[in-house]
Enzyme design. Structure first.
Site, PDB file in Angstrom:
ATOM      1  N   THR A  12       0.827  -1.220   0.000  1.00 41.49           N
ATOM      2  CA  THR A  12       0.000   0.000   0.000  1.00 41.49           C
ATOM      3  C   THR A  12       0.850   1.254   0.000  1.00 41.49           C
ATOM      4  OG1 THR A  12      -1.807  -1.072   1.149  1.00 41.49           O
ATOM      5  CG2 THR A  12      -1.700   1.299   1.357  1.00 41.49           C
ATOM      6  N   SER A  54       1.547  -7.530  -1.133  1.00 40.85           N
ATOM      7  CA  SER A  54       2.220  -8.593  -0.365  1.00 40.85           C
ATOM      8  C   SER A  54       1.406  -9.879  -0.293  1.00 40.85           C
ATOM      9  CB  SER A  54       2.601  -8.109   1.037  1.00 40.85           C
ATOM     10  OG  SER A  54       1.491  -8.039   1.884  1.00 40.85           O
ATOM     11  N   THR A  85       1.484  -4.603   4.146  1.00 38.56           N
ATOM     12  CA  THR A  85       1.271  -4.970   5.554  1.00 38.56           C
ATOM     13  C   THR A  85       0.635  -6.354   5.712  1.00 38.56           C
ATOM     14  OG1 THR A  85      -0.907  -3.921   5.618  1.00 38.56           O
ATOM     15  CG2 THR A  85       0.981  -2.566   6.268  1.00 38.56           C
ATOM     16  N   ASP A  86      -0.055  -6.824   4.657  1.00 38.16           N
ATOM     17  CA  ASP A  86      -0.855  -8.039   4.855  1.00 38.16           C
ATOM     18  C   ASP A  86      -0.015  -9.270   5.231  1.00 38.16           C
ATOM     19  OD1 ASP A  86      -3.131  -6.615   4.384  1.00 38.16           O
ATOM     20  OD2 ASP A  86      -3.345  -7.225   2.299  1.00 38.16           O
TER      21      ASP A  86
HETATM   22  N1  ASP Z   1      -2.702  -5.461   0.323  1.00 43.52           N
HETATM   23  C1  ASP Z   1      -1.636  -4.595   0.765  1.00 43.52           C
HETATM   24  C2  ASP Z   1      -0.356  -5.413   0.814  1.00 43.52           C
HETATM   25  O1  ASP Z   1      -0.187  -6.186   1.694  1.00 43.52           O
HETATM   26  C3  ASP Z   1      -1.945  -4.036   2.096  1.00 43.52           C
HETATM   27  C4  ASP Z   1      -0.919  -3.093   2.665  1.00 43.52           C
HETATM   28  O2  ASP Z   1       0.186  -2.922   2.213  1.00 43.52           O
HETATM   29  O3  ASP Z   1      -1.256  -2.454   3.679  1.00 43.52           O
HETATM   30  O4  ASP Z   1       0.468  -5.277  -0.060  1.00 43.52           O
END
Ligand code: ASP
Length: 333
Positions: A12, A54, A85-86
Site C-alpha cells: 500500500t 504482499s 502490511t498483509d
Molecule cells: N494489500 C496490501 C499489501 O499487503 C496491504 C498493505 O500494504 O497495507 O500489499
C-alpha cells in the site's frame, strides 16, 4: 552518517488508485522523495527487487530479500524494506530465520494508506524506519510501524485499517519512536555475539490447518502426499478432538511415521500453547513426537517450520532447530 539501503517491494505504501483497485506503482526513489528530511541524518541508496501486493509474496521472495542483504551486507550499516502490511509479519519472521545473529538492522515497514495521499501514515512510518535503522543500538530484523519497533518474530497484524495495525505478541516492543526520539525498552545488541549466518532454503510444503468444532481428522489424509510439515491451529492451550473415531490419532500416526513434521499451535493470539494441561493435548504429546508452538506467533511458527524443513528432513534435527530460540521467538521452553 549511517549508510542505508532502501529496498522497496510494493504494498500500500507504494500504491496508487487504479481502475481495478489499489496497486503498487511507486518505485524506491519515488518513495524516498516523500521524506526529504531523511537525508539530514543518513545516506540512502535504493533498490527495487519486485513490486507486489504482499498477498503475492512467498518464500522465493524472502530468499531473494535475504540474498540481497547478504550480497550488500558489508556495504551498508542497515537495511529498510518497504513491504505490504498483509503478509509483513510472515516476511519479518521468515527473514529472522534466514538472517541470524545480524548486528546490523533490517527494518521492515509499510503503511495502511499510500504515501502520496495528504493524510497517511506512510511518511511517518518510512521516516521512523530510516531513523531507527540509523541508530547505533538497532540490530536484527524488526518491524517499525505506528511508532513501535517490534521484534521480527513477534509481530502480528491485528487491525486491518487502523494506523496502529501491528502488535507485539508475547514479548515487549523493542522500542518506541516519537518524532526524533527513540526510546529503547530492549537494548541487547551487545549480547549478539554469535557469528552472522545466512540461510538459503525454505520448504513451502507446509500446511496450516485451522480446527473448527466437528472437523474430521480424515481431511489430513488428502494433504499428506503434497506436504512435508503440518501446523495445526488448535483451540486454547492445545489439544485435538476425538469424537470416538480416532480420526486425528490415525492421521497423526501416518504423518509422523512417514517422517513428516507435525506441530500444534493455538488459535488464541496471546499467551501461547501448553499441551500438557488437558487430557485432549497431553495424550497426543505423550503418544506422538508432536511439536508445539508454545509462545511463538503463528507467523513465526509457520515460517520457522519452513526454515527448519528447508535445512533438514531428519526428525531429531528438525525438533532441535524448531525449539532453538531465534530472534526472541520462543521463551516458554
Ligand atoms: N494489500 C496490501 C499489501 O499487503 C496491504 C498493505 O500494504 O497495507 O500489499
Amino acid at each position: 552518517m549511517k549508510k542505508l539501503l532502501l529496498i522497496a517491494t510494493g504494498g500500500t505504501i507504494a500504491s496508487k488508485f487504479t481502475e481495478s483497485g489499489l496497486a503498487p506503482q511507486l518505485n524506491a526513489e519515488e518513495l524516498l522523495s516523500y521524506v526529504p528530511t531523511a537525508r539530514e541524518f543518513c545516506t540512502i541508496d535504493t533498490i527495487q527487487p519486485f513490486s507486489l501486493d504482499s498477498t503475492n509474496v512467498n518464500a522465493a521472495h524472502w530468499i531473494q530479500l535475504a540474498g540481497l542483504i547478504e550480497k550488500n551486507y558489508e556495504n551498508y550499516d542497515g537495511f529498510v524494506i518497504c513491504h505490504g502490511t498483509d503478509t509483513m509479519a510472515f516476511t519479518a519472521a521468515a527473514l529472522s530465520y534466514l538472517i541470524q545473529n545480524n548486528r546490523r538492522p533490517v527494518v521492515i515497514t509499510g503503511a495502511q494508506k499510500p504515501i502520496d495521499l495528504a493524510i497517511t501514515d506512510a511518511r511517518s512510518n518510512l521516516l521512523d524506519s530510516l531513523r531507527f535503522a540509523s541508530h547505533d543500538k538497532a540490530h536484527g530484523v524488526t518491524i517499525v510501524f505506528g511508532g513501535k519497533v517490534i521484534c521480527g518474530t513477534r509481530a502480528k497484524k491485528e487491525f486491518s485499517k487502523s494506523y496502529n495495525a501491528f502488535s507485539s505478541i508475547n514479548y515487549p516492543a523493542i522500542a518506541s519512536i516519537h518524532d526524533e526520539r527513540i526510546i529503547f525498552y530492549i537494548d541487547d545488541k551487545n549480547q549478539c555475539t554469535a557469528p552472522l549466518q545466512f540461510y538459503h532454503n525454505m520448504n513451502e510444503r507446509i500446511f496450516l490447518l485451522k480446527l473448527i468444532p466437528g472437523i474430521n481428522g480424515k481431511v489430513l489424509d488428502a494433504l499428506m502426499d503434497s506436504h512435508d510439515g503440518l501446523m495445526i491451529e488448535s483451540f486454547g492451550v492445545g489439544g485435538l478432538p476425538n469424537y470416538g473415531d480416532d480420526s486425528f490419532l490415525k492421521a497423526l500416526d501416518k504423518w509422523i511415521s512417514s517422517g513428516k513434521l507435525v506441530a500444534l499451535a493455538t488459535q488464541v493470539t496471546h499467551e501461547g500453547s501448553d499441551m500438557s494441561v488437558y487430557q485432549v493435548g497431553k495424550v497426543i504429546k505423550d503418544r506422538f513426537q508432536v511439536l508445539e508452538s508454545y509462545d511463538m506467533t503463528l507467523e513465526a511458527s509457520v515460517t520457522k517450520m519452513m526454515w527448519v524443513l528447508g535445512q533438514s528432513r531428519e526428525p531429531g534435527k528438525c525438533r532441535e532447530m524448531f525449539y532453538k530460540t531465534v530472534n526472541h521467538d520462543l521463551l516458554f521452553l
